[in-house]
Write a protein that holds these residues in place. Structure first.
Motif, PDB file in Angstrom:
ATOM      1  N   PHE A 135      36.088  48.455  34.625  1.00 15.72           N
ATOM      2  CA  PHE A 135      36.440  47.415  35.594  1.00 15.72           C
ATOM      3  C   PHE A 135      36.518  48.073  36.963  1.00 15.72           C
ATOM      4  CE2 PHE A 135      38.630  44.183  37.900  1.00 15.72           C
ATOM      5  CZ  PHE A 135      38.463  42.998  37.201  1.00 15.72           C
ATOM      6  N   TRP A 136      35.745  47.538  37.911  1.00 13.96           N
ATOM      7  CA  TRP A 136      35.673  48.081  39.261  1.00 13.96           C
ATOM      8  C   TRP A 136      36.042  47.003  40.279  1.00 13.96           C
ATOM      9  CZ3 TRP A 136      33.261  52.904  40.987  1.00 13.96           C
ATOM     10  CH2 TRP A 136      32.905  53.746  39.934  1.00 13.96           C
ATOM     11  N   MET A 147      33.308  48.999  52.086  1.00 10.78           N
ATOM     12  CA  MET A 147      34.262  50.038  52.436  1.00 10.78           C
ATOM     13  C   MET A 147      34.390  51.071  51.320  1.00 10.78           C
ATOM     14  SD  MET A 147      37.322  47.729  54.100  1.00 10.78           S
ATOM     15  CE  MET A 147      38.268  49.172  54.622  1.00 10.78           C
ATOM     16  N   SER A 148      34.487  50.574  50.087  1.00  9.64           N
ATOM     17  CA  SER A 148      34.706  51.487  48.968  1.00  9.64           C
ATOM     18  C   SER A 148      34.426  50.780  47.650  1.00  9.64           C
ATOM     19  CB  SER A 148      36.151  51.993  48.987  1.00  9.64           C
ATOM     20  OG  SER A 148      36.404  52.884  47.933  1.00  9.64           O
ATOM     21  N   LYS A 149      34.023  51.565  46.651  1.00  8.99           N
ATOM     22  CA  LYS A 149      33.904  51.100  45.266  1.00  8.99           C
ATOM     23  C   LYS A 149      34.935  51.875  44.457  1.00  8.99           C
ATOM     24  CE  LYS A 149      29.497  52.166  44.750  1.00  8.99           C
ATOM     25  NZ  LYS A 149      28.994  52.603  46.063  1.00  8.99           N
ATOM     26  N   VAL A 150      35.830  51.171  43.776  1.00  5.84           N
ATOM     27  CA  VAL A 150      36.940  51.824  43.080  1.00  5.84           C
ATOM     28  C   VAL A 150      36.942  51.422  41.604  1.00  5.84           C
ATOM     29  CG1 VAL A 150      39.437  52.185  42.987  1.00  5.84           C
ATOM     30  CG2 VAL A 150      38.324  51.748  45.198  1.00  5.84           C
ATOM     31  N   MET A 151      36.941  52.416  40.720  1.00  7.96           N
ATOM     32  CA  MET A 151      37.082  52.120  39.300  1.00  7.96           C
ATOM     33  C   MET A 151      38.563  51.920  38.974  1.00  7.96           C
ATOM     34  SD  MET A 151      35.818  54.144  35.860  1.00  7.96           S
ATOM     35  CE  MET A 151      37.127  55.371  35.932  1.00  7.96           C
ATOM     36  N   ILE A 152      38.871  50.800  38.394  1.00  6.28           N
ATOM     37  CA  ILE A 152      40.260  50.462  38.068  1.00  6.28           C
ATOM     38  C   ILE A 152      40.628  50.923  36.669  1.00  6.28           C
ATOM     39  CG2 ILE A 152      41.918  48.573  37.810  1.00  6.28           C
ATOM     40  CD1 ILE A 152      41.001  49.136  40.706  1.00  6.28           C
ATOM     41  N   SER A 153      39.712  50.730  35.726  1.00  7.39           N
ATOM     42  CA  SER A 153      40.031  51.108  34.347  1.00  7.39           C
ATOM     43  C   SER A 153      38.765  51.220  33.525  1.00  7.39           C
ATOM     44  CB  SER A 153      40.964  50.078  33.699  1.00  7.39           C
ATOM     45  OG  SER A 153      40.319  48.809  33.616  1.00  7.39           O
ATOM     46  N   LYS A 154      38.865  51.908  32.396  1.00  9.84           N
ATOM     47  CA  LYS A 154      37.781  51.963  31.421  1.00  9.84           C
ATOM     48  C   LYS A 154      38.375  51.737  30.043  1.00  9.84           C
ATOM     49  CE  LYS A 154      36.276  56.103  32.340  1.00  9.84           C
ATOM     50  NZ  LYS A 154      35.490  57.371  32.225  1.00  9.84           N
ATOM     51  N   VAL A 161      41.376  46.870  30.455  1.00  6.47           N
ATOM     52  CA  VAL A 161      42.518  46.222  31.096  1.00  6.47           C
ATOM     53  C   VAL A 161      42.370  46.334  32.613  1.00  6.47           C
ATOM     54  CG1 VAL A 161      45.017  46.246  31.391  1.00  6.47           C
ATOM     55  CG2 VAL A 161      44.015  46.719  29.138  1.00  6.47           C
ATOM     56  N   ALA A 162      42.524  45.211  33.296  1.00  8.60           N
ATOM     57  CA  ALA A 162      42.489  45.199  34.756  1.00  8.60           C
ATOM     58  C   ALA A 162      43.896  44.914  35.262  1.00  8.60           C
ATOM     59  CB  ALA A 162      41.516  44.138  35.257  1.00  8.60           C
ATOM     60  N   HIS A 183      32.776  44.034  36.383  1.00  7.27           N
ATOM     61  CA  HIS A 183      32.899  44.779  35.134  1.00  7.27           C
ATOM     62  C   HIS A 183      31.638  44.563  34.301  1.00  7.27           C
ATOM     63  CE1 HIS A 183      34.133  41.002  33.109  1.00  7.27           C
ATOM     64  NE2 HIS A 183      33.946  41.638  31.960  1.00  7.27           N
ATOM     65  N   ASN A 184      31.426  45.440  33.343  1.00  5.62           N
ATOM     66  CA  ASN A 184      30.216  45.392  32.528  1.00  5.62           C
ATOM     67  C   ASN A 184      30.507  44.894  31.121  1.00  5.62           C
ATOM     68  OD1 ASN A 184      31.667  47.878  32.034  1.00  5.62           O
ATOM     69  ND2 ASN A 184      29.909  48.561  30.825  1.00  5.62           N
ATOM     70  N   HIS A 185      29.467  44.375  30.497  1.00  2.00           N
ATOM     71  CA  HIS A 185      29.489  44.008  29.078  1.00  2.00           C
ATOM     72  C   HIS A 185      28.445  44.855  28.366  1.00  2.00           C
ATOM     73  CE1 HIS A 185      31.473  39.716  29.224  1.00  2.00           C
ATOM     74  NE2 HIS A 185      32.306  40.701  29.512  1.00  2.00           N
ATOM     75  N   PRO A 186      28.849  45.939  27.701  1.00  2.00           N
ATOM     76  CA  PRO A 186      27.875  46.794  27.002  1.00  2.00           C
ATOM     77  C   PRO A 186      27.061  46.048  25.949  1.00  2.00           C
ATOM     78  CG  PRO A 186      30.010  47.876  27.153  1.00  2.00           C
ATOM     79  CD  PRO A 186      30.213  46.469  27.586  1.00  2.00           C
ATOM     80  N   SER A 187      27.599  44.963  25.435  1.00  2.00           N
ATOM     81  CA  SER A 187      26.905  44.183  24.412  1.00  2.00           C
ATOM     82  C   SER A 187      25.676  43.472  24.960  1.00  2.00           C
ATOM     83  CB  SER A 187      27.854  43.138  23.816  1.00  2.00           C
ATOM     84  OG  SER A 187      28.214  42.179  24.808  1.00  2.00           O
TER      85      SER A 187
END
Length: 234
Positions: A135-136, A147-154, A161-162, A183-187
């Motif tokens: 989740f970014w 301004m920025s790209k921030v990863m919140i969680s994996k 969880v965000a 966020h991504n959906h690997p599926s």
């Protein structure tokens, strides 16, 4: 009738024009096959197979798909006979460099976000090869400049969880004027889950209260993206 055993030729014993390294120097990297380029990375094969033969086996494990190969962890590659830690790490490193190159090119091209497609172009190189969810948040100024790209969680394959507190902490710390959730959906499934809808609504309401609007939420896969804003549900 007796058959003689076919002698295995190592790459140095090939005709010079057929050797991957010499071929690259003479014709350029673009003229080599995937297997030939991979053979150069491997450097050597084994007593029973050349580097090129080993490269073909590795590619076959990934269905001859470089994107699929990029998803295979080094620990998986080492299960292939002839591939040790050093070879597996070399392959993973080369593919990561390629991903970062693509990411850097997109970042240079897109300085101002004008559409959901711009956001997808920024995040596809980051998220496309992952086998887990991340989740970014994309932070923007008043002119919608990045301004920025921030990863919140994996997390795992099925979710992550965000934390709203973490998201707004980064936004306020960077003095952002707006944000876009990604966020991504690997599926590969582009449809938002109920949890996706709930967190979007929660963050949008919090952003409205703080005068820090959530402009969109993108779900990203290799094949495409889903935009909450484009669908009119944010």
């Amino acid at each position: 009738m007796a058959y003689t055993e076919m002698k295995h030729l190592s790459i140095p014993e090939w005709n010079e024009g057929d050797r991957p390294r010499e071929k690259l120097l003479a014709r350029g990297a673009s003229q080599l096959t995937h297997a030939e380029l991979l053979a150069i990375l491997l450097g050597s094969g084994s007593s029973k197979q050349s580097a090129l033969e080993l490269a073909k086996i590795i590619l076959a494990e990934a269905g001859n798909d470089l994107s699929a190969l990029a998803k295979l962890p080094p620990t998986y590659l080492t299960k292939i006979k002839g591939v040790g830690d050093a070879k597996a790490i070399t392959i993973a490193s080369a593919l990561e460099l390629g991903r970062r190159r693509e990411e850097g090119q997109e970042a240079k091209k897109i300085q101002t976000v004008r559409s959901s497609h711009d956001v997808y172009q920024l995040f596809r190189p980051i998220l496309m090869d992952l086998m887990h969810e991340e989740f970014w948040v994309l932070l923007l100024n008043r002119a919608n400049r990045v301004m920025s790209k921030v990863m919140i969680s994996k997390g795992g394959l099925a979710g992550t969880v965000a934390d709203p507190k973490m998201i707004f902490h980064h936004a306020l710390l960077n003095q952002a004027s707006a944000m876009i959730l990604v966020h991504n959906h690997p599926s590969g499934n582009l449809q938002p889950s109920q949890a996706d809808r709930d967190i979007t609504k929660k963050l949008r309401n919090a952003g409205d209260f703080l005068d820090l609007p959530v402009l969109d939420h993108l779900i990203v896969t290799e094949a495409g993206f889903f935009s909450f804003a484009d669908e009119g549900i944010i």
